[in-house]
Design a protein around this motif. Sequence first.
Motif, PDB file in Angstrom:
ATOM      1  N   LYS A 170       0.885  -1.323  -0.022  1.00  0.00           N
ATOM      2  CA  LYS A 170       0.136  -0.193  -0.041  1.00  0.00           C
ATOM      3  C   LYS A 170       0.667   1.297   0.172  1.00  0.00           C
ATOM      4  CE  LYS A 170      -3.994  -2.053   2.291  1.00  0.00           C
ATOM      5  NZ  LYS A 170      -4.884  -2.098   3.524  1.00  0.00           N
ATOM      6  N   THR A 171       1.794   1.205   0.916  1.00  0.00           N
ATOM      7  CA  THR A 171       2.762   2.566   0.898  1.00  0.00           C
ATOM      8  C   THR A 171       4.001   2.403   0.056  1.00  0.00           C
ATOM      9  OG1 THR A 171       4.188   1.476   2.764  1.00  0.00           O
ATOM     10  CG2 THR A 171       2.036   2.676   3.326  1.00  0.00           C
ATOM     11  N   LYS A 172       4.242   1.121  -0.440  1.00  0.00           N
ATOM     12  CA  LYS A 172       5.482   1.078  -1.052  1.00  0.00           C
ATOM     13  C   LYS A 172       6.624   1.314  -0.435  1.00  0.00           C
ATOM     14  CE  LYS A 172       2.751   0.693  -4.735  1.00  0.00           C
ATOM     15  NZ  LYS A 172       2.067  -0.686  -5.159  1.00  0.00           N
ATOM     16  N   GLU A 173       6.664   1.277   0.983  1.00  0.00           N
ATOM     17  CA  GLU A 173       7.787   1.529   1.756  1.00  0.00           C
ATOM     18  C   GLU A 173       7.684   0.216   2.553  1.00  0.00           C
ATOM     19  OE1 GLU A 173       9.693   3.939   1.831  1.00  0.00           O
ATOM     20  OE2 GLU A 173       8.932   5.160   0.617  1.00  0.00           O
ATOM     21  N   SER A 174       8.752  -0.134   3.436  1.00  0.00           N
ATOM     22  CA  SER A 174       8.857  -0.964   4.444  1.00  0.00           C
ATOM     23  C   SER A 174       8.229  -0.655   5.710  1.00  0.00           C
ATOM     24  CB  SER A 174      10.617  -1.229   4.808  1.00  0.00           C
ATOM     25  OG  SER A 174      10.438  -2.131   5.911  1.00  0.00           O
ATOM     26  N   ASP A 175       7.625  -1.668   6.417  1.00  0.00           N
ATOM     27  CA  ASP A 175       6.832  -1.455   7.490  1.00  0.00           C
ATOM     28  C   ASP A 175       8.008  -1.947   8.825  1.00  0.00           C
ATOM     29  OD1 ASP A 175       7.012  -4.296   7.652  1.00  0.00           O
ATOM     30  OD2 ASP A 175       4.871  -4.538   7.361  1.00  0.00           O
ATOM     31  N   ARG A 176       9.023  -1.988   8.355  1.00  0.00           N
ATOM     32  CA  ARG A 176      10.087  -2.477   9.478  1.00  0.00           C
ATOM     33  C   ARG A 176       9.874  -3.745  10.011  1.00  0.00           C
ATOM     34  NH1 ARG A 176      10.021   3.513   9.715  1.00  0.00           N
ATOM     35  NH2 ARG A 176      11.995   4.129   9.531  1.00  0.00           N
ATOM     36  N   ASN A 177       9.074  -4.522   9.326  1.00  0.00           N
ATOM     37  CA  ASN A 177       8.923  -5.936   9.875  1.00  0.00           C
ATOM     38  C   ASN A 177       9.941  -6.997   9.128  1.00  0.00           C
ATOM     39  OD1 ASN A 177       7.926  -8.276  11.344  1.00  0.00           O
ATOM     40  ND2 ASN A 177       6.188  -8.502   9.845  1.00  0.00           N
ATOM     41  N   PHE A 178      11.442  -6.312   9.496  1.00  0.00           N
ATOM     42  CA  PHE A 178      12.180  -7.306   8.664  1.00  0.00           C
ATOM     43  C   PHE A 178      12.366  -8.948   9.080  1.00  0.00           C
ATOM     44  CE2 PHE A 178      13.937  -2.897   9.047  1.00  0.00           C
ATOM     45  CZ  PHE A 178      13.875  -2.448   7.581  1.00  0.00           C
ATOM     46  N   ARG A 179      12.791  -9.651   7.958  1.00  0.00           N
ATOM     47  CA  ARG A 179      12.827 -11.195   8.406  1.00  0.00           C
ATOM     48  C   ARG A 179      13.792 -11.566   7.798  1.00  0.00           C
ATOM     49  NH1 ARG A 179       8.076  -9.071   6.266  1.00  0.00           N
ATOM     50  NH2 ARG A 179       6.091  -9.661   7.370  1.00  0.00           N
ATOM     51  N   PHE A 180      14.415 -12.888   8.239  1.00  0.00           N
ATOM     52  CA  PHE A 180      15.319 -13.708   7.290  1.00  0.00           C
ATOM     53  C   PHE A 180      14.251 -15.061   6.980  1.00  0.00           C
ATOM     54  CE2 PHE A 180      15.824 -14.362  12.024  1.00  0.00           C
ATOM     55  CZ  PHE A 180      15.574 -15.702  12.141  1.00  0.00           C
ATOM     56  N   VAL A 181      15.055 -15.831   6.335  1.00  0.00           N
ATOM     57  CA  VAL A 181      14.539 -17.078   5.816  1.00  0.00           C
ATOM     58  C   VAL A 181      14.859 -18.081   6.939  1.00  0.00           C
ATOM     59  CG1 VAL A 181      14.256 -19.002   4.411  1.00  0.00           C
ATOM     60  CG2 VAL A 181      14.887 -16.688   3.457  1.00  0.00           C
ATOM     61  N   ASP A 182      13.805 -18.579   7.840  1.00  0.00           N
ATOM     62  CA  ASP A 182      14.098 -19.544   8.839  1.00  0.00           C
ATOM     63  C   ASP A 182      14.527 -20.704   8.333  1.00  0.00           C
ATOM     64  OD1 ASP A 182      12.627 -21.543  10.725  1.00  0.00           O
ATOM     65  OD2 ASP A 182      13.622 -19.864  11.884  1.00  0.00           O
ATOM     66  N   GLU A 183      15.440 -21.390   9.243  1.00  0.00           N
ATOM     67  CA  GLU A 183      15.872 -22.758   8.731  1.00  0.00           C
ATOM     68  C   GLU A 183      14.742 -23.869   8.342  1.00  0.00           C
ATOM     69  OE1 GLU A 183      18.583 -21.676  12.392  1.00  0.00           O
ATOM     70  OE2 GLU A 183      16.599 -21.091  11.425  1.00  0.00           O
ATOM     71  N   SER A 184      13.624 -23.639   8.962  1.00  0.00           N
ATOM     72  CA  SER A 184      12.488 -24.688   8.883  1.00  0.00           C
ATOM     73  C   SER A 184      12.032 -24.393   7.332  1.00  0.00           C
ATOM     74  CB  SER A 184      11.609 -24.349   9.727  1.00  0.00           C
ATOM     75  OG  SER A 184      10.897 -23.204   9.852  1.00  0.00           O
ATOM     76  N   LYS A 185      12.290 -23.248   6.735  1.00  0.00           N
ATOM     77  CA  LYS A 185      11.655 -23.044   5.507  1.00  0.00           C
ATOM     78  C   LYS A 185      12.504 -22.966   4.291  1.00  0.00           C
ATOM     79  CE  LYS A 185       8.024 -20.000   7.380  1.00  0.00           C
ATOM     80  NZ  LYS A 185       6.996 -18.696   7.180  1.00  0.00           N
ATOM     81  N   ASN A 186      13.663 -23.581   4.549  1.00  0.00           N
ATOM     82  CA  ASN A 186      14.571 -23.676   3.210  1.00  0.00           C
ATOM     83  C   ASN A 186      15.309 -24.858   3.304  1.00  0.00           C
ATOM     84  OD1 ASN A 186      17.765 -23.335   4.470  1.00  0.00           O
ATOM     85  ND2 ASN A 186      16.329 -21.635   5.450  1.00  0.00           N
ATOM     86  N   VAL A 187      15.820 -25.157   2.011  1.00  0.00           N
ATOM     87  CA  VAL A 187      16.450 -26.544   1.858  1.00  0.00           C
ATOM     88  C   VAL A 187      18.054 -26.629   2.416  1.00  0.00           C
ATOM     89  CG1 VAL A 187      14.849 -27.209   0.031  1.00  0.00           C
ATOM     90  CG2 VAL A 187      17.163 -25.970  -0.403  1.00  0.00           C
TER      91      VAL A 187
END
Length: 225
Positions: A170-187
């Motif tokens: 909506k804002t085309k900005e970041s909501d500052r809810n930064f993330r990484f890819v958790d171990e459980s979600k990647n190979v």
Amino acid sequence: MNNILLESKVKSLTKSLEVFNDNLVVADSFVPPYIGKDEIKLVVIGQDPTVRNPESRKNVACTLNLNKQNSALYRYIKGLCDGLGITMENVYATNLFKYFYSIPPANTPEVLKSHLQPSLELLKEELSSLCLSTGCLVITLGEPVLKLLLNQNVPNNEKKVRFYWGYDSKTKESDRNFRFVDESKNVLSHKFYPFCHQPSMRKQFYKDWIKEYFGFIKANNFITK
């Protein structure tokens, strides 16, 4: 794993790969990783080294051209290092696919899925030798490799780099809810932080939020010079 052993494994692997959609693996091609001379604190994972012009491939002697300090990719990775408070000597850069294709795989993406498993197993072996349990930070470059490393059940909205940077549609900005890819979600079974390809850093969103994403990474990882 030293480069001699890695090259042997890559060449053995490529001999077993099936031809897929007429996109051939270039025989005996191997692009070695970039290995800094100091303690490895950052692992950078790209997709493959194939460049569109076959004649230019003879000039690619290192992953991401990081042996050339005047290259755009070197400047990009150095900028990431500066933001994280480390140097290029702390970097290990490798590709998921460490050989050339006859056609850039972006034109036939199915070939990468077809060849993923053996290359993935080699990457995991390679990373294991870097003692990731000691806390090496891992980042990926670009959405294609991000998608290949995510588990199949990950929702489509999480297959975009900008998702991990908190992009708000909506804002085309970041909501500052930064993330990484958790171990459980990647190979890889190891958390990693997605970054865009170097050309995409021209986009205003990434330029505006990269410093805060650096801060998020450093807050979640012990990184010092």
